[in-house]
Structure formats: C-alpha cells, structure tokens
Motif scaffolding. Structure first.
Motif, PDB file in Angstrom:
ATOM      1  N   SER A  14      10.603  44.377 -22.613  1.00 50.40           N
ATOM      2  CA  SER A  14       9.486  43.648 -22.012  1.00 50.40           C
ATOM      3  C   SER A  14       8.443  43.251 -23.049  1.00 50.40           C
ATOM      4  N   LEU A  15       8.334  44.045 -24.127  1.00 49.77           N
ATOM      5  CA  LEU A  15       7.407  43.697 -25.200  1.00 49.77           C
ATOM      6  C   LEU A  15       7.985  42.674 -26.167  1.00 49.77           C
ATOM      7  N   GLY A  16       9.256  42.336 -26.018  1.00 43.54           N
ATOM      8  CA  GLY A  16       9.882  41.384 -26.915  1.00 43.54           C
ATOM      9  C   GLY A  16      10.382  41.995 -28.208  1.00 43.54           C
ATOM     10  N   SER A  17      10.558  43.298 -28.246  1.00 44.14           N
ATOM     11  CA  SER A  17      11.037  43.949 -29.469  1.00 44.14           C
ATOM     12  C   SER A  17      12.532  43.713 -29.621  1.00 44.14           C
ATOM     13  N   SER A  18      12.941  43.389 -30.837  1.00 46.92           N
ATOM     14  CA  SER A  18      14.361  43.138 -31.101  1.00 46.92           C
ATOM     15  C   SER A  18      14.780  43.693 -32.451  1.00 46.92           C
ATOM     16  N   GLY A  19      14.113  44.755 -32.915  1.00 49.83           N
ATOM     17  CA  GLY A  19      14.468  45.316 -34.219  1.00 49.83           C
ATOM     18  C   GLY A  19      13.869  44.484 -35.336  1.00 49.83           C
ATOM     19  N   GLY A  20      14.583  44.382 -36.441  1.00 51.16           N
ATOM     20  CA  GLY A  20      14.114  43.593 -37.566  1.00 51.16           C
ATOM     21  C   GLY A  20      13.351  44.426 -38.571  1.00 51.16           C
ATOM     22  N   ALA A  21      12.644  43.713 -39.454  1.00 52.14           N
ATOM     23  CA  ALA A  21      11.939  44.376 -40.554  1.00 52.14           C
ATOM     24  C   ALA A  21      10.822  45.276 -40.049  1.00 52.14           C
ATOM     25  N   THR A  22      10.160  44.864 -38.980  1.00 51.42           N
ATOM     26  CA  THR A  22       9.064  45.679 -38.456  1.00 51.42           C
ATOM     27  C   THR A  22       9.570  47.018 -37.923  1.00 51.42           C
ATOM     28  N   ALA A  23      10.685  46.975 -37.186  1.00 55.61           N
ATOM     29  CA  ALA A  23      11.241  48.216 -36.651  1.00 55.61           C
ATOM     30  C   ALA A  23      11.687  49.151 -37.770  1.00 55.61           C
ATOM     31  N   ARG A  24      12.325  48.613 -38.784  1.00 54.88           N
ATOM     32  CA  ARG A  24      12.764  49.461 -39.903  1.00 54.88           C
ATOM     33  C   ARG A  24      11.570  50.073 -40.624  1.00 54.88           C
ATOM     34  N   ALA A  25      10.545  49.284 -40.860  1.00 50.21           N
ATOM     35  CA  ALA A  25       9.371  49.797 -41.573  1.00 50.21           C
ATOM     36  C   ALA A  25       8.664  50.884 -40.767  1.00 50.21           C
ATOM     37  N   VAL A  26       8.520  50.670 -39.463  1.00 51.12           N
ATOM     38  CA  VAL A  26       7.824  51.653 -38.636  1.00 51.12           C
ATOM     39  C   VAL A  26       8.607  52.964 -38.583  1.00 51.12           C
ATOM     40  N   GLN A  27       9.916  52.893 -38.434  1.00 54.08           N
ATOM     41  CA  GLN A  27      10.712  54.120 -38.340  1.00 54.08           C
ATOM     42  C   GLN A  27      10.734  54.881 -39.657  1.00 54.08           C
ATOM     43  N   VAL A  28      10.959  54.185 -40.760  1.00 48.28           N
ATOM     44  CA  VAL A  28      10.991  54.866 -42.056  1.00 48.28           C
ATOM     45  C   VAL A  28       9.616  55.428 -42.398  1.00 48.28           C
ATOM     46  N   GLY A  29       8.557  54.651 -42.195  1.00 45.60           N
ATOM     47  CA  GLY A  29       7.209  55.129 -42.493  1.00 45.60           C
ATOM     48  C   GLY A  29       6.802  56.294 -41.611  1.00 45.60           C
ATOM     49  N   ALA A  30       7.174  56.237 -40.324  1.00 44.59           N
ATOM     50  CA  ALA A  30       6.850  57.346 -39.426  1.00 44.59           C
ATOM     51  C   ALA A  30       7.567  58.626 -39.837  1.00 44.59           C
TER      52      ALA A  30
ATOM     53  N   VAL B 222       4.300  51.906 -46.163  1.00 44.98           N
ATOM     54  CA  VAL B 222       5.494  51.298 -45.568  1.00 44.98           C
ATOM     55  C   VAL B 222       5.180  50.730 -44.191  1.00 44.98           C
ATOM     56  N   VAL B 223       4.434  51.475 -43.380  1.00 46.40           N
ATOM     57  CA  VAL B 223       4.090  50.977 -42.048  1.00 46.40           C
ATOM     58  C   VAL B 223       3.227  49.727 -42.142  1.00 46.40           C
ATOM     59  N   ALA B 224       2.316  49.692 -43.113  1.00 41.78           N
ATOM     60  CA  ALA B 224       1.395  48.556 -43.221  1.00 41.78           C
ATOM     61  C   ALA B 224       2.047  47.343 -43.871  1.00 41.78           C
ATOM     62  N   ALA B 225       2.765  47.550 -44.985  1.00 43.02           N
ATOM     63  CA  ALA B 225       3.296  46.422 -45.757  1.00 43.02           C
ATOM     64  C   ALA B 225       4.799  46.245 -45.637  1.00 43.02           C
ATOM     65  N   GLY B 226       5.503  47.211 -45.036  1.00 38.77           N
ATOM     66  CA  GLY B 226       6.950  47.104 -44.938  1.00 38.77           C
ATOM     67  C   GLY B 226       7.456  45.900 -44.165  1.00 38.77           C
TER      68      GLY B 226
ATOM     69  N   ALA C 122      11.704  45.119 -49.180  1.00 40.12           N
ATOM     70  CA  ALA C 122      12.163  45.945 -50.301  1.00 40.12           C
ATOM     71  C   ALA C 122      11.415  47.273 -50.363  1.00 40.12           C
ATOM     72  N   LEU C 123      10.154  47.290 -49.938  1.00 38.17           N
ATOM     73  CA  LEU C 123       9.382  48.528 -49.920  1.00 38.17           C
ATOM     74  C   LEU C 123       9.979  49.527 -48.922  1.00 38.17           C
ATOM     75  N   THR C 124      10.430  49.035 -47.782  1.00 33.05           N
ATOM     76  CA  THR C 124      11.078  49.911 -46.806  1.00 33.05           C
ATOM     77  C   THR C 124      12.380  50.480 -47.344  1.00 33.05           C
ATOM     78  N   THR C 125      13.154  49.650 -48.034  1.00 35.16           N
ATOM     79  CA  THR C 125      14.421  50.123 -48.596  1.00 35.16           C
ATOM     80  C   THR C 125      14.181  51.188 -49.661  1.00 35.16           C
ATOM     81  N   MET C 126      13.197  50.982 -50.517  1.00 33.59           N
ATOM     82  CA  MET C 126      12.891  51.982 -51.540  1.00 33.59           C
ATOM     83  C   MET C 126      12.460  53.303 -50.910  1.00 33.59           C
ATOM     84  N   ALA C 127      11.629  53.249 -49.863  1.00 33.57           N
ATOM     85  CA  ALA C 127      11.187  54.475 -49.213  1.00 33.57           C
ATOM     86  C   ALA C 127      12.329  55.170 -48.492  1.00 33.57           C
ATOM     87  N   ALA C 128      13.278  54.393 -47.950  1.00 29.06           N
ATOM     88  CA  ALA C 128      14.390  54.995 -47.220  1.00 29.06           C
ATOM     89  C   ALA C 128      15.331  55.771 -48.129  1.00 29.06           C
TER      90      ALA C 128
END
Length: 559
Positions: A72-88, A210-214, A219-225
């Motif tokens: 319902s929020l329109g979430s479909s994964g992508g770079a934002t989802a990866r950054a939020v999960q890795v940063g969290a 990562v949460v802010a700039a991922g 690439a920042l998300t991949t490095m943190a992962a």
C-alpha cells in the motif's frame, strides 16, 4: 552455615581443582534447595508462558500484515530497501555490542564472587555456565529482533516472501551470540574493551551513513554489507527478500561459522576473567536492572554513562571563563557539550531520522492510495512525528539533567537556581537553530526533499525553544512519583503515573504535532503563514508554562 563449612573444608583438602569446584557448586546448590530459593513456581511458569504466547501472536500478525502495508505504501525493494536493511543491521549490532561490553555478559552474584572465586578451584567450571546462560538469553533476544527485521524486510519489499523469516531469525541469533562472544573476550581481556567500544561507534556511524546516503550511493551499501559479520546478516536478509536463495544461504553459513569461532575463543578464555571485571560488571548490571524495574530512565542513562566512561580518560577541553555572571550558565552548558559530544551527535542522528520519517508519512499521504484518515489516526500520526524532535531536545538537555543529579554543584554559582534553570534554554536552543539552518541549506540543494526539509527547519526555528523547555520540565521534575501508582491491578491504575511521565512529551506534541501534520497534508508550495503564526503562538504559551514550572521546581530542588 554447615554446608558452607563442609564445602570450604572440602576445597582445602581437595587436590583436584575441578573436583573442588564441583563440590563447592554442589554445596551451594544444596543450600539453595534447602532454603527453597531458585525453584520455579507454577505462577511464574504460567505468566512467562502467557507472555510468550502473546508476543508470538503479535509478531505473527506483524509478519502477515507487513507485505500488505508495504504494497500500500508502494514499496518494491530497490536501493532504498537494501540500504535501510544493511544500515539497520549495523546499528542494531552496534547497540548489542555496547550492551554486552558494558553490562556483561558473564555475571555472578556478589556472594559467589566473594565466596567461591577466592577459593582454590577451577574458575572456568563456574564461569562457563554463566556464559552459556548469556548466549541463551541473547539467542532469545535475537529471535525477537530477527522477527522484527523480517517484518521490516517484507515491508520494504512489498511482497509476501516469507522465506526471509528463517534467514532473518538465524542471522540475528548468530549476531546476538557474536556480540556475547565479543563482550566475553573484552571482559576477559580488559585491554580489548576500548577497541570493542571503538568498533561499536564506527559501526553506528557507518549504519547511519548507509541509511542516509545508501539509497543514492549503492556502492556504499555494498561496502557495508561485506565489511564483516555485522554486514553479512543484512546482506543475507536482503538476498532472501529478493528471492536469492544461494547468496542468502552463503552469507548465513559464513556468519554462523564466524560466530562459532568467536564463541569457541570466548569459552576458552572465560575461566580467566578477572575478579575486578566481574565485580564491576555485576554491580553495573544490578543497577541497570533496578533502574529498569523502577521505570527510572535517568538511572538507566547514568548507569550506561558510567559504564562507558570506565577506564577512559576524561577530555580536557576547556573554554575561557566568562566575565559576566549571566554568561556562567551558557558557558557551563557549552563545556558539557564539548566533554560529551555524543549527546549532540545523538540529537543530530535523531533529527535526521525525523526528516526521513516525515518524508515517508508525506509520501504515504500524497502519493499512495489509502482510506480516509480520521481524527484519531491523524492525532496518532501527529504525535508520532513529534517523537524525533522531542528526543533531540531531551538529548540536548543533558546539562540540566547533570544539575538535577547533583544539586550541590550549583550552590556556589553567582546566579539563583531559578535563573540557572531557565538559562539552560540558551545553548540547546541555539543548537536546534543551527540544525534548522542546516536543514534549510540542504533544502536548497538539488534532488532533495525540499518541502520536508523546509517544514523541519521551520519546526526547529519556531518551536525549538519550546521543545527544549518541555525537556527541561522533565529534567527538573525530580524522582519518579511512585505515589501516583494506585494499589490496584486494574489497567487504569497506572494512568496518573503515565500522565506524569508523559506530560513534557504531551506538551511538545501540543506545540508541534498540528504543524507537522499540516505540513504532511497541506500544499507542497511552502509554509503557510497562518500555520506558522499558530505554531509560534503555541510555542509562546508552552514556553511561558514551562518557565514558570521550571523555576518552581528549581527552587523546590534546592530547599
């Protein structure tokens, strides 16, 4: 006493340390059994079973509804989802590491430390079961955290891929056990404790980055992962949420192997934990448990701060003394922030999370289909949006909390207690205004949420002093009012105490909740002049109420 004497005499005559330790533990167990302590009662088992069933039902419902809400929020994964999960995941493990290195994990009662440890015996046989107990408790916490992170992954993916649940559970159980192993190594080797704290700080900073700039820099998300086990857990969850079974299984297996190696090293050195570390951590954990049982959040904060400062040199940052006696209060506050930079950093991080929260709610209100929003839901969302700026103001009220913790430190100052209390408004208010200027400057940059940043800048500029004033009311109200808790088991018996506890937060909500909700549902062209004027009027009213209350509380504190 007879059991104690027999056990001590057996220890003196025993040639084998392991046998002597086993005899002492058996004597202690027999003494507890004779006294009747340590036995599980039916009421306790029934209470814990009911609590576990209730928590399991709520978590199951959360897992089932997360994909629906995400869709319902329109979430479909992508770079934002990866950054939020890795940063969290990085932020969560940094918190777990901080708890394990400050409050444990190997804990003994004071009687066991003073009676059993000085006797000639095998320390490992006494301490390793406590480490096993800590791993078990951490695994239960890991199951809870893993369920919540699985719900977050399903929310961000917007699809019901429930295979992410076992992956998230296994990953976070392994992460919790890894944090216990790191805490045990730091407890056995005190020289490693500063390195563990530095690692936790670095991971917290990396997680926030990562949460802010991922989302904009994948690439920042991949490095943190791939930076270590703390990142592999996030990568396993991300891969499972996208249906990539091979990558998720690989990351999970490598994480489990790393955790197993760390636990093996921790169990090997568990028998060499110094007695001073056991005494210090045991006292800290007891104080933390007492503060949690008494619902005294300030006591918990002081315990964590004292544990963080243990073994660390105090910074020698100083400012020149002011010439005017009216500048003494702001000068003292500035010195506190220089010596405790973590409070300013925490306030900045909370404000950044608040901007992301406001942007998410705005996107849901304007860009996704949903039903009508009633008054109750609008009030709840408005109060929900107030939480980050109020927490930032509470973090910046640390100088006032230090004055109320030790009222004698202000007796020799050349200003009255009431004037000093009101003077705590200056430096935190200026810091919030600086954050407002930064938000407004960021709003002028391209590819930024201009409306959200502008609304937050107006909030901090107009309502910032009122937020600080409400935080000061909480700082000067004194010890918890347990007399407000009625002697009844009904749920409404705690309402007076909850209202007393939440009064400053509710005052902050009265000021900023209508404005933040207006910025969500209102036009995106810019701030409305009438809404800003109403915000200023509510801020003035709350500041007048808070100043009057703070001055009275400060006088009562020093009488």
């Amino acid at each position: 006493m007879a059991v104690t004497a027999r056990s001590a005499g057996g220890l003196r005559s025993a040639a084998d340390p392991a046998a002597a330790t086993a005899e002492a533990i058996a004597g202690m167990t027999a003494a507890r059994r004779e006294r009747g302590s340590g036995r599980l009662r039916f009421d306790d088992v029934w209470t814990w079973a009911c609590a576990a069933i209730a928590i399991a039902v709520m978590l199951a419902g959360l897992i089932q509804t997360a994909p629906v809400v995400g869709h319902s929020l329109g979430s479909s994964g992508g770079a934002t989802a990866r950054a939020v999960q890795v940063g969290a995941n990085l932020l969560l493990w940094a918190g777990e590491l901080a708890v394990c290195t400050r409050l444990g994990p190997v804990l003994l009662a004071a009687s066991e430390i003073t009676w059993l440890l000085p006797l000639p015996g095998d320390r490992g046989r006494l301490l390793r079961p406590r480490l096993t107990r800590a791993v078990a408790a951490a695994s239960l916490a890991g199951l809870l955290i893993g369920t919540l992170m699985a719900a977050l992954a399903l929310l961000l993916a917007g699809q019901p891929r429930f295979t992410v649940l076992p992956v998230a559970l296994g990953a976070h159980v392994a992460l919790a056990a890894l944090a216990v192993a790191a805490g045990a190594l730091a407890e056995a080797r005190p020289a490693l404790a500063p390195r563990a704290r530095a690692l936790g700080i670095c991971l917290a900073v990396a997680g926030g980055a990562v949460v802010a700039a991922g989302p904009s820099v994948p690439a920042l998300t991949t490095m943190a992962a791939f930076c270590g086990p703390w990142g592999w857990a996030g990568w396993a969850t991300v891969a499972a949420s996208h249906g990539d079974a091979i990558n998720s299984a690989t990351a999970l297996v490598v994480l489990v192997l790393c955790t197993a190696a760390a636990l093996r090293a921790a169990f090997e050195v568990a028998g060499s934990i110094p007695t001073t570390e056991l005494l210090g951590r045991g006292g800290t954990s007891r104080q933390a448990a007492q503060g949690a049982a008494l619902l005294d959040l300030r006591a918990l904060t002081l315990v964590m701060q004292s544990a963080a400062r243990a073994g660390r040199r105090r910074p020698r940052l100083r400012l020149p003394l002011p010439r005017s006696r009216w500048a003494v209060g702001p000068w003292r506050d500035a010195v506190v922030f220089l010596r405790h930079p973590g409070r300013s950093a925490a306030a900045l991080a909370v404000l950044a999370a608040g901007v992301a929260q406001l942007q998410l709610v705005t996107h849901w209100m304007r860009d996704t289909p949903h039903g009508p929003v009633g008054p109750l839901l609008a009030t709840a969302l408005g109060l929900f949006l107030v939480v980050p700026p109020y927490l930032a103001a509470v973090a910046l009220a640390e100088p006032a909390y230090q004055d109320t913790d030790r009222p004698r430190r202000t007796l020799m100052l050349p200003v009255s207690p009431a004037a000093l209390a009101v003077g705590h408004l200056v430096v935190p208010g200026l810091l919030l205004w600086a954050a407002a200027a930064a938000a407004r400057s960021a709003a002028l940059l391209p590819d930024t949420p201009t409306g959200t940043l502008t609304a937050y800048a107006v909030t901090l500029l107009v309502a910032g002093p009122a937020l600080v004033a409400t935080a000061l009311v909480g700082a000067y109200r004194g010890a918890p009012r347990y007399d407000l808790l009625a002697l009844s088991l009904d749920w409404y018996a705690a309402l007076p105490f909850l209202l007393w506890r939440l009064a400053p937060a509710l005052a902050a909500g009265f000021v900023t909740a209508p404005w933040l909700w207006h910025s969500v549902v209102g036009p995106s062209a810019g701030p409305d002049a009438s809404a800003v004027l109403w915000l200023a009027a509510r801020s003035a009213v709350v500041i007048a109420w808070a100043v009057r209350r703070i001055t009275r509380q400060a006088r009562d504190l020093h009488t």
